[in-house]
Scaffold this motif. Sequence first.
Motif, short mmCIF file in Angstrom:
data_model
loop_
_atom_site.label_atom_id
_atom_site.label_comp_id
_atom_site.label_asym_id
_atom_site.label_seq_id
_atom_site.Cartn_x
_atom_site.Cartn_y
_atom_site.Cartn_z
N TYR A 1 -9.68 12.32 -3.17
CA TYR A 1 -10.17 10.95 -3.17
C TYR A 1 -11.41 10.84 -4.05
O TYR A 1 -12.14 11.82 -4.27
N GLY A 2 -11.63 9.61 -4.55
CA GLY A 2 -12.79 9.38 -5.39
C GLY A 2 -13.49 8.09 -5.01
O GLY A 2 -12.89 7.18 -4.41
N ASP A 3 -14.74 8.02 -5.36
CA ASP A 3 -15.51 6.80 -5.18
C ASP A 3 -14.89 5.72 -6.07
O ASP A 3 -14.62 5.96 -7.25
N ALA A 4 -14.66 4.53 -5.52
CA ALA A 4 -14.01 3.46 -6.27
C ALA A 4 -14.79 3.05 -7.51
O ALA A 4 -14.22 2.48 -8.45
N VAL A 5 -16.10 3.33 -7.55
CA VAL A 5 -16.88 2.96 -8.73
C VAL A 5 -16.49 3.80 -9.95
O VAL A 5 -16.86 3.46 -11.08
N LEU A 6 -15.73 4.87 -9.74
CA LEU A 6 -15.28 5.70 -10.86
C LEU A 6 -14.16 5.04 -11.65
O LEU A 6 -13.87 5.47 -12.78
N ILE A 7 -13.51 4.04 -11.09
CA ILE A 7 -12.43 3.36 -11.80
C ILE A 7 -13.01 2.64 -13.01
O ILE A 7 -13.92 1.82 -12.90
N CYS A 8 -12.47 2.96 -14.19
CA CYS A 8 -12.99 2.35 -15.41
C CYS A 8 -11.94 1.51 -16.13
O CYS A 8 -12.24 0.88 -17.14
N ASP A 9 -10.70 1.53 -15.66
CA ASP A 9 -9.64 0.72 -16.25
C ASP A 9 -9.13 -0.22 -15.17
O ASP A 9 -8.62 0.21 -14.13
N ALA A 10 -9.21 -1.52 -15.43
CA ALA A 10 -8.85 -2.51 -14.41
C ALA A 10 -7.34 -2.71 -14.28
O ALA A 10 -6.90 -3.44 -13.39
N ASN A 11 -6.56 -2.05 -15.13
CA ASN A 11 -5.11 -2.22 -15.10
C ASN A 11 -4.54 -1.54 -13.85
O ASN A 11 -4.37 -0.32 -13.80
N ALA A 12 -4.21 -2.35 -12.85
CA ALA A 12 -3.72 -1.81 -11.58
C ALA A 12 -2.33 -1.21 -11.70
O ALA A 12 -1.87 -0.52 -10.78
N ASP A 13 -1.63 -1.46 -12.82
CA ASP A 13 -0.29 -0.89 -13.00
C ASP A 13 -0.35 0.59 -13.37
O ASP A 13 0.65 1.29 -13.28
N LEU A 14 -1.50 1.05 -13.83
CA LEU A 14 -1.65 2.46 -14.18
C LEU A 14 -1.86 3.30 -12.93
O LEU A 14 -2.42 2.82 -11.94
N PRO A 15 -1.42 4.58 -12.95
CA PRO A 15 -1.75 5.48 -11.84
C PRO A 15 -3.26 5.61 -11.70
O PRO A 15 -3.99 5.51 -12.69
N SER A 16 -3.71 5.85 -10.47
CA SER A 16 -5.16 5.97 -10.24
C SER A 16 -5.77 7.04 -11.13
O SER A 16 -6.89 6.88 -11.65
N LEU A 17 -5.05 8.14 -11.34
CA LEU A 17 -5.60 9.24 -12.14
C LEU A 17 -5.82 8.83 -13.59
O LEU A 17 -6.67 9.39 -14.28
N ALA A 18 -5.04 7.85 -14.07
CA ALA A 18 -5.18 7.37 -15.45
C ALA A 18 -6.26 6.30 -15.59
O ALA A 18 -6.58 5.91 -16.71
N ARG A 19 -6.82 5.87 -14.48
CA ARG A 19 -7.81 4.78 -14.51
C ARG A 19 -9.25 5.30 -14.45
O ARG A 19 -10.18 4.51 -14.44
N VAL A 20 -9.42 6.61 -14.37
CA VAL A 20 -10.76 7.19 -14.32
C VAL A 20 -11.03 7.95 -15.62
O VAL A 20 -10.11 8.23 -16.39
N GLU A 21 -12.29 8.27 -15.85
CA GLU A 21 -12.65 9.04 -17.03
C GLU A 21 -11.93 10.39 -17.01
O GLU A 21 -11.61 10.93 -15.94
N ARG A 22 -11.69 10.94 -18.21
CA ARG A 22 -10.91 12.17 -18.31
C ARG A 22 -11.55 13.32 -17.53
O ARG A 22 -10.84 14.15 -16.94
N ASP A 23 -12.89 13.41 -17.54
CA ASP A 23 -13.55 14.48 -16.80
C ASP A 23 -13.27 14.37 -15.30
O ASP A 23 -13.02 15.37 -14.62
N VAL A 24 -13.28 13.15 -14.80
CA VAL A 24 -12.99 12.93 -13.38
C VAL A 24 -11.54 13.30 -13.09
O VAL A 24 -11.25 13.96 -12.07
N ALA A 25 -10.63 12.87 -13.95
CA ALA A 25 -9.21 13.17 -13.74
C ALA A 25 -8.96 14.68 -13.72
O ALA A 25 -8.18 15.19 -12.91
N ARG A 26 -9.64 15.41 -14.57
CA ARG A 26 -9.45 16.86 -14.63
C ARG A 26 -10.02 17.54 -13.39
O ARG A 26 -9.39 18.45 -12.83
N ARG A 27 -11.18 17.09 -12.95
CA ARG A 27 -11.74 17.67 -11.73
C ARG A 27 -10.88 17.33 -10.51
O ARG A 27 -10.73 18.16 -9.60
N ALA A 28 -10.29 16.13 -10.52
CA ALA A 28 -9.39 15.77 -9.42
C ALA A 28 -8.15 16.65 -9.41
O ALA A 28 -7.68 17.09 -8.34
N ALA A 29 -7.60 16.93 -10.59
CA ALA A 29 -6.42 17.79 -10.69
C ALA A 29 -6.73 19.20 -10.18
O ALA A 29 -5.93 19.82 -9.47
N LEU A 30 -7.91 19.71 -10.51
CA LEU A 30 -8.29 21.04 -10.05
C LEU A 30 -8.53 21.05 -8.54
O LEU A 30 -8.21 22.03 -7.86
#
Length: 317
Positions: free
Chosen positions: A47-76
Amino acid sequence: MDARIRSLLVRGDGLTTRRDMLRAAPAWTIQTARRANRLIRLLPGVYGDAVLICDANADLPSLARVERDVARRAALAYADGRGALSRLTALDVWGLRRQSPGEPVYLDLPQGSGLRDRPHLVVAHRAGFVVAPPQVVTRGGLPVTRLDRTLVDCWPLLPPVDRLSLLIRAVNDRLTTPQRLAAASAEVPRLPDRGALCGLLDRLAAGCRSPLEVWGHDHAFTGPGMPTFIRQARMRVGARTIYLDMFAEAERVNIELDGATSHGDSAEREIDLRRDALLATVGILVVRFSHRRLTKDPAQVRQETLAILANRARSTP
């Protein structure tokens, strides 16, 4: 948001896991934070803090809506210590190719991990894989697959126009060697387009260090009558050490291939003229072919090269 969950998010730089939250607070606090849009599920159990969302497109997966560094740390965090960033993601971490926003996070895991692909996350399971050297190294605080294996795994994923320059850059920057790349390719038995990779590795092992040199090797400077050139030959002239592109040792001829952007100003041209004159003091003739001449008329370049070599062979004692 519950203060206990907020504390976990602060410690995790915006990320936490369901397991850690349940250790600190009741399950209903998680649901409350999600319903209030204060907490977002990025991956199962992560889970992540909702303030990390940087893309308002709700059709994208959550992992694609955060900065790449956040997405990579989430994957790990999803891998829970069993995985490492790989393929195009690892190539970005290695600094050789920036990953575009639309590309997923790539993760290598051992067989039997039980984890699978998720939206914007591509998982590869490898037999005998462990998150430790020599298979995995740490760069920028992130575990990534070693570079030679990363480049081999990326081979079928990259546009053909990018493959050559990336491998050449990695070798030129001394991040890997043709030999290590060949060993890594042997670890992947069903590698698509293996023949093209092996051909490129052969040319790199022969000393080609630019796309133009590879092209020249294939179209002009091999075959009947051509000597076996010493590529990147190290020559000591006085106090200077000079590296020669393609050196015919018996004939004392050095072939230099000038790239499409070479000699953009007079200063660069002056440097080459001084270098060529210095080599002439030790009897080495420098012959230069431009990118345009080589690629537009390789047959003529080949004919001229053979004539020069034959003349030097007759005149050299």
